[in-house]
Design a protein around this motif. Structure first.
Motif, PDB file in Angstrom:
ATOM      1  N   ALA A  96       0.957  -1.158  -0.059  1.00 26.62           N
ATOM      2  CA  ALA A  96       0.019   0.011  -0.087  1.00 26.62           C
ATOM      3  C   ALA A  96       0.843   1.408   0.047  1.00 26.62           C
ATOM      4  N   ASP A  97       0.227   2.287  -0.463  1.00 31.00           N
ATOM      5  CA  ASP A  97       1.016   3.577  -0.326  1.00 31.00           C
ATOM      6  C   ASP A  97       0.936   4.137   1.203  1.00 31.00           C
ATOM      7  N   ILE A  98      -0.214   3.800   1.764  1.00 32.89           N
ATOM      8  CA  ILE A  98      -0.328   4.042   3.243  1.00 32.89           C
ATOM      9  C   ILE A  98      -0.746   2.837   3.873  1.00 32.89           C
ATOM     10  N   PRO A  99       0.131   2.128   4.490  1.00 39.57           N
ATOM     11  CA  PRO A  99      -0.406   0.924   5.281  1.00 39.57           C
ATOM     12  C   PRO A  99      -1.116   1.464   6.465  1.00 39.57           C
ATOM     13  N   GLU A 100      -2.233   0.707   6.903  1.00 34.26           N
ATOM     14  CA  GLU A 100      -3.020   1.102   7.945  1.00 34.26           C
ATOM     15  C   GLU A 100      -3.078   0.055   9.145  1.00 34.26           C
ATOM     16  N   GLY A 101      -2.974   0.331  10.154  1.00 31.06           N
ATOM     17  CA  GLY A 101      -3.428  -0.548  11.236  1.00 31.06           C
ATOM     18  C   GLY A 101      -4.722  -0.194  11.948  1.00 31.06           C
ATOM     19  N   GLU A 102      -4.856  -0.734  13.054  1.00 36.59           N
ATOM     20  CA  GLU A 102      -6.247  -0.773  13.835  1.00 36.59           C
ATOM     21  C   GLU A 102      -6.100  -0.880  15.196  1.00 36.59           C
ATOM     22  N   THR A 103      -6.679   0.011  16.189  1.00 41.86           N
ATOM     23  CA  THR A 103      -6.715  -0.389  17.472  1.00 41.86           C
ATOM     24  C   THR A 103      -8.265  -0.878  17.783  1.00 41.86           C
TER      25      THR A 103
ATOM     26  N   VAL B 178       2.025  -3.029  23.441  1.00 40.21           N
ATOM     27  CA  VAL B 178       2.381  -3.228  22.063  1.00 40.21           C
ATOM     28  C   VAL B 178       1.190  -3.838  21.442  1.00 40.21           C
ATOM     29  N   ASN B 179       0.752  -3.396  20.413  1.00 39.75           N
ATOM     30  CA  ASN B 179      -0.387  -4.156  19.856  1.00 39.75           C
ATOM     31  C   ASN B 179       0.020  -4.929  18.434  1.00 39.75           C
ATOM     32  N   THR B 180       0.468  -5.988  18.441  1.00 35.72           N
ATOM     33  CA  THR B 180       1.064  -6.577  17.159  1.00 35.72           C
ATOM     34  C   THR B 180       0.260  -7.062  16.173  1.00 35.72           C
ATOM     35  N   VAL B 181      -1.071  -7.313  16.696  1.00 31.19           N
ATOM     36  CA  VAL B 181      -2.062  -8.003  15.702  1.00 31.19           C
ATOM     37  C   VAL B 181      -2.346  -6.744  14.681  1.00 31.19           C
ATOM     38  N   HIS B 182      -2.725  -5.678  15.281  1.00 29.26           N
ATOM     39  CA  HIS B 182      -3.460  -4.779  14.102  1.00 29.26           C
ATOM     40  C   HIS B 182      -2.516  -3.434  14.160  1.00 29.26           C
ATOM     41  N   ARG B 183      -1.275  -3.300  14.676  1.00 26.91           N
ATOM     42  CA  ARG B 183      -0.640  -1.783  14.750  1.00 26.91           C
ATOM     43  C   ARG B 183       0.823  -2.301  14.274  1.00 26.91           C
ATOM     44  N   ARG B 184       1.503  -3.000  15.389  1.00 23.05           N
ATOM     45  CA  ARG B 184       2.954  -2.994  15.217  1.00 23.05           C
ATOM     46  C   ARG B 184       3.614  -3.506  14.004  1.00 23.05           C
ATOM     47  N   LEU B 185       2.634  -4.335  13.211  1.00 21.30           N
ATOM     48  CA  LEU B 185       3.119  -5.066  12.072  1.00 21.30           C
ATOM     49  C   LEU B 185       3.061  -4.205  10.910  1.00 21.30           C
ATOM     50  N   ALA B 186       1.814  -3.269  10.864  1.00 16.75           N
ATOM     51  CA  ALA B 186       1.579  -2.406  10.025  1.00 16.75           C
ATOM     52  C   ALA B 186       2.653  -1.194  10.093  1.00 16.75           C
TER      53      ALA B 186
ATOM     54  N   MET C 162      -2.959 -12.804  13.521  1.00 17.21           N
ATOM     55  CA  MET C 162      -3.259 -13.643  14.841  1.00 17.21           C
ATOM     56  C   MET C 162      -2.509 -14.711  15.023  1.00 17.21           C
ATOM     57  N   LYS C 163      -1.980 -15.393  13.983  1.00 18.26           N
ATOM     58  CA  LYS C 163      -1.134 -16.413  14.325  1.00 18.26           C
ATOM     59  C   LYS C 163       0.316 -15.901  14.812  1.00 18.26           C
ATOM     60  N   LEU C 164       0.975 -14.959  14.417  1.00 15.96           N
ATOM     61  CA  LEU C 164       2.042 -14.416  14.898  1.00 15.96           C
ATOM     62  C   LEU C 164       1.797 -13.928  16.390  1.00 15.96           C
ATOM     63  N   GLU C 165       0.759 -13.414  16.468  1.00 14.10           N
ATOM     64  CA  GLU C 165       0.512 -12.927  18.094  1.00 14.10           C
ATOM     65  C   GLU C 165       0.687 -14.159  18.960  1.00 14.10           C
TER      66      GLU C 165
END
Length: 502
Positions: free
Chosen positions: A348-355, A364-372, A499-502
């Motif tokens: 993506a031009d702008i990767p987006e995470g989520e809270t 740290v929120n790995t699932v929806h934020r830190r990976l993005a 989810m699996k990485l978390e």
């Protein structure tokens, strides 16, 4: 640089650049909007320090009512396009950016998606047979769908022996009743002496539908591994929006989280597998469900890696390519995908995470934020956005500005530098105390008693976002992502890699 002098820093803190303001998702329920209310709500957002909107048009909350001036619009109708165009023009007048969710609701799909482009779900059907015997089987009313593979193999200690495997897919044929195709049957096969399994993999014809769409937007979701499926969707639902709004009106087209439930296959997988992995998949297809002696993990790894490459190339990269063709950028939430998660965010031009849920803690929120955020750093994306405040508290109406401030700090610490509120629910002025709230959001609009004070949080978001965009990120520690292990250990499934990485 003047910005880094004492006077420059004070100036920027007092009057942060407008392009670093927060955005908000803006829900239109049933597209039941009026030009007067669109303008009123944009004025409210602007006054509160919100610099842009991300429009998402989805399910209606009320039936048509002339007395209340409620008129729901149909997906891709002239009224649908006219309302979007008007909102784009009004946002531009106010110096606000305008993003748009492709499709009605999410994931991408609609009534124009034929079966061949919908998301496949394959399930195994297993028969235990003791030979020697001539064996046949009637699957009618027991299996529903198309056979994508059928093998027979001898079992020892709960493992299928590779050298005994026979591909008998050609033995699965249509069964007719009164001249009608009524089901499937397995024609007679010679089973040698010993314990054997016959495994049939069926592509179910019952496919996932779009979640909570606008009227007229109902239909199957697309196969997220198929370039042809994505391009078919874009011709039907993307090109018309881009053309009707005109060049330069939409900054980014948005893809919401990959909530694709059950897709674990794609048409053409055998050819792609052979081309990319160098051997045939079908003789070893049982390894995607059970144990094939000596090669289960390798087959599973190769299979999931192939699907991951296809979704990266044919969905994520292709979507960004289409956005560039339209003179816009792509903003994409990649969480939910089964592919290489950093590469899919990075497409993506702008990767987006989520809270999601009660993430107003400094963790740290790995699932929806830190990976993005990591993908943004690895692939040099200057803006990393975040869908913020989704389900921040239960029930929806108890969220405070204090909760939101703490959540914002947690988001910033995870490496994001663009806040997208979740969100502003279109609610006419006369829609009562609660307005028309979205079911999963924090109600960040004028129906909330603390709305007059949101602008203080808005200015804070603006300041911090601006400073987090300066310079280059520095990481002292790299964490290995065991994606290969996840691919190797998982049977046929819609892997949610985050989810699996978390």
């Amino acid at each position: 640089m003047e910005s880094y002098t004492r006077d420059g820093i004070i100036r920027d803190l007092q009057n942060p650049p407008l392009d670093a303001r927060g955005y908000t998702r803006w829900w239109w329920f049933g597209g039941a909007v009026t030009q007067e209310e669109i303008s009123r709500e944009l004025d409210l957002m602007l006054e509160a320090g919100i610099g842009g909107v991300e429009l998402q048009i989805l399910y209606p909350v009320y039936a048509d009512d002339d007395g209340k001036k409620i008129k729901n619009q149909f997906y891709l109708s002239p009224e649908f396009f006219a309302s979007i165009r008007y909102a784009c023009e009004e946002a531009k007048k106010r110096g606000m950016t305008f993003d748009m969710t492709l499709g009605s609701s999410w994931p991408f799909g609609g009534p124009f998606v034929p079966q061949k482009y919908s998301a496949p779900n394959v399930i195994p059907y297993i028969l235990d047979v003791k030979g020697p015997v001539e064996f046949s089987y009637d699957f009618t009313t027991r299996l529903y769908g198309e056979c994508v593979g059928c093998v027979m193999g001898r079992m020892e200690n709960c493992q299928m022996i590779p050298e005994s495997i026979v591909d008998i897919t050609h033995k699965v044929t249509d069964k007719y009743l009164f001249g009608w195709e009524w089901g499937k049957e397995l024609k007679p096969v010679s089973v040698p002496e010993g314990d054997y399994k016959i495994v049939v993999f069926i592509s179910n014809e019952k496919r996932q539908m779009v979640l909570k769409p606008l009227p007229g937007g109902e239909g199957p979701i697309i196969d997220h591994d198929s370039k042809e499926a994505l391009r078919h969707f874009l011709r039907a639902a993307g090109d018309p929006i881009a053309e009707k709004t005109g060049p330069g009106m939409i900054q980014s087209f948005f893809c919401d989280s990959i909530e694709v439930f059950g897709q674990n296959w794609t048409e053409g997988i055998y050819e792609e597998f052979r081309k990319r992995r160098g051997y045939e998949l079908r003789p070893y297809i049982y390894a995607l469900w059970g144990e094939v002696k000596g090669c289960t993990e390798q087959v599973r790894y190769d299979f999931h890696k192939t699907l991951g490459e296809l979704t990266e190339e044919n969905f994520f990269c292709e979507l960004t390519k289409w956005c560039h063709e339209k003179g816009t950028t792509s903003r994409i939430q990649a969480h939910g995908t089964w592919g290489d998660i950093l590469r899919t965010y990075g497409a993506a031009d702008i990767p987006e995470g989520e809270t999601f849920s009660e993430y107003d803690r400094l963790e740290v929120n790995t699932v929806h934020r830190r990976l993005a955020a990591s993908a943004g750093h690895v692939y040099h994306k200057p803006i990393i956005s975040n869908e913020s405040f989704t389900w921040l508290r239960f029930p929806r109406f108890v969220v405070t500005l204090e909760n939101m401030k703490a959540a914002v700090d947690s988001i910033f610490l995870d490496g994001m530098n663009q806040i997208v509120n979740h969100g502003f629910a279109y609610s006419p002025k006369d829609s009562g105390k609660l307005g028309w709230p979205f079911y999963a959001s924090t109600q960040i609009n004028d129906k909330n008693p603390w709305w007059p004070y949101y602008k203080e949080l808005g200015r804070y978001i603006n300041r911090v976002s601006d400073w987090l965009r300066r310079g280059e990120p520095v990481a002292k520690i790299a964490v290995y992502l065991p994606q290969a292990d996840i691919w190797a250990e998982n049977p046929l499934s819609d892997i949610h890699m985050c989810m699996k990485l978390e």
